[in-house]
Design a protein around this motif. Structure first.
Motif, PDB file in Angstrom:
ATOM      1  N   ILE A 152       0.846  -1.214   0.000  1.00  0.00           N
ATOM      2  CA  ILE A 152       0.000   0.000   0.000  1.00  0.00           C
ATOM      3  C   ILE A 152       0.877   1.258   0.000  1.00  0.00           C
TER       4      ILE A 152
ATOM      5  N   HIS B  59       0.881   4.281  -2.795  1.00  0.00           N
ATOM      6  CA  HIS B  59       0.738   5.718  -2.501  1.00  0.00           C
ATOM      7  C   HIS B  59       1.941   6.502  -3.030  1.00  0.00           C
ATOM      8  N   LYS B  60       3.115   5.900  -2.919  1.00  0.00           N
ATOM      9  CA  LYS B  60       4.329   6.547  -3.446  1.00  0.00           C
ATOM     10  C   LYS B  60       4.189   6.765  -4.960  1.00  0.00           C
TER      11      LYS B  60
ATOM     12  N   LYS C 102       1.407   6.978  -6.665  1.00  0.00           N
ATOM     13  CA  LYS C 102       0.325   7.935  -6.921  1.00  0.00           C
ATOM     14  C   LYS C 102       0.807   9.387  -6.758  1.00  0.00           C
ATOM     15  N   MET C 103       1.776   9.570  -5.877  1.00  0.00           N
ATOM     16  CA  MET C 103       2.302  10.921  -5.617  1.00  0.00           C
ATOM     17  C   MET C 103       3.359  11.344  -6.640  1.00  0.00           C
TER      18      MET C 103
ATOM     19  N   LYS D 242      -2.877   7.861 -12.048  1.00  0.00           N
ATOM     20  CA  LYS D 242      -3.443   8.020 -10.700  1.00  0.00           C
ATOM     21  C   LYS D 242      -4.719   7.187 -10.519  1.00  0.00           C
TER      22      LYS D 242
ATOM     23  N   GLN E 145      -5.168   4.142  -7.955  1.00  0.00           N
ATOM     24  CA  GLN E 145      -6.223   4.223  -6.935  1.00  0.00           C
ATOM     25  C   GLN E 145      -7.076   2.951  -6.948  1.00  0.00           C
TER      26      GLN E 145
ATOM     27  N   ILE F  22      -5.229   0.363  -5.107  1.00  0.00           N
ATOM     28  CA  ILE F  22      -5.304   0.612  -3.657  1.00  0.00           C
ATOM     29  C   ILE F  22      -6.636   0.096  -3.111  1.00  0.00           C
TER      30      ILE F  22
END
Ligand code: ZN
Length: 304
Positions: free
Chosen positions: A188, A192-193, A195-196, A214, A218, A221
């Motif tokens: 997870i 997130h890494k 996505k950023m 993105k 998502q 995730i």
């Protein structure tokens, strides 16, 4: 395999397992990112590179799953390639029986576990890498993406991230139902890494390249969070009698309508579900007890 150009110097061979390819501006250096399941994939890749007069000097393997390095032996036999792999993953590539061993929970694997999907031919690793810039190939940035595998790394080159199996393409995600991971928290965190990150595009190990990454990340995730929640619910619903680890696996496979066709497939799902159970134990949402000769998991709500 279709040879797709993403931007200047960034390509990939699109297949059931994608193989990335990057080339330096002076065209003196060319690097493959992963090598596919077997020599037939590697042969097609080499043929294409030859016909386009593109160099092949480096080989980077993102993680030690047989479908990503099974073709590497053939490449090493036919090309003088400098082969780079992440620490620990490299140990499995040099000793590939370790994959069927760990999927057999440390035991000597049954013969049927020793197939091309779980055990690739051993390869030579010339350089062990970690996150950072690669000296041997300027402009190449190595990005740490653990979770799907212990020490998986991707490659960032001129705005394109070759993300290995850190996320699955949209269509592939549905098919996998319970995607393979070894560490739910790291998986997870890696998503997130990703996505950023601000990049021009991403290429997953399985599925299409994406510019609107993105959304697909998502979705990944949400799928993993749903699986964690479902495992938590299975444990909570077992009340104060708890549920054996084996029955958690059974409940999840039934719920997700997964019917593994063989021991290899079952062991991959068991490992993925274990990752979610271990996460619950690590964050103290669940506890375990060895009772009646079984590993039994209890919700922290019913902790005695
Ligand atoms: Zn993989």
């Amino acid at each position: 395999m279709e040879f797709v150009e993403l931007s200047t110097g960034c390509y990939y061979f699109k297949g059931a397992v994608n193989i990335g390819y990057i080339v330096s501006e002076d065209k003196n250096k060319g690097m493959l990112i992963d090598a596919g399941l077997e020599s037939s994939a590697a042969k097609k890749v080499i043929k294409q590179l030859r016909s386009e007069e593109l160099p092949l000097t480096h080989l980077f393997i993102t993680h030690a799953h047989a479908d990503h390095f099974g073709g590497a032996f053939y490449i090493q036999q036919n090309y003088d390639v400098h082969t780079i792999a992440p620490a620990l993953e490299e140990a499995i590539m040099s000793n590939p029986i370790l994959e069927p061993i760990y999927l057999s929970q440390g035991n000597s694997p049954l013969r049927e576990m020793r197939n091309k999907f779980l055990e690739a031919p051993a390869i030579r690793i010339d350089e062990i890498c970690s996150e950072g810039y690669l000296e041997a190939f300027p402009e190449v940035q190595i990005i740490h993406l653990p979770g799907h595998s212990y020490n998986q790394h991707g490659i960032l080159f001129r705005g394109i991230l070759y993300a290995a199996d850190a996320f699955l393409g949209k269509d592939v995600l549905q098919k996998h139902k319970i995607p393979f991971i070894v560490d739910a928290s790291e998986n997870i965190a890696t998503l997130h890494k990703l996505k950023m990150m601000h990049v021009e595009g991403m290429v997953p190990g399985h599925g299409n390249d994406v510019t609107e990454y993105k959304d697909v990340i998502q979705n990944n995730i949400l799928i993993h969070e749903k699986i964690t929640l479902d495992v938590q619910n299975v444990v909570n619903q077992s009340g104060n009698s708890g549920i054996s680890f084996e029955n958690i696996v059974a409940s999840m496979l039934t719920k997700y309508e997964v019917e593994p066709a063989n021991l290899g497939s079952y062991s991959l799902f068991r490992t993925a579900i274990s990752a979610h159970v271990i996460q619950l134990l690590a964050n103290e949402s669940a506890v375990y007890k060895i009772t009646g000769g079984k590993l039994v998991i209890f919700s922290a709500l019913y902790k005695a």
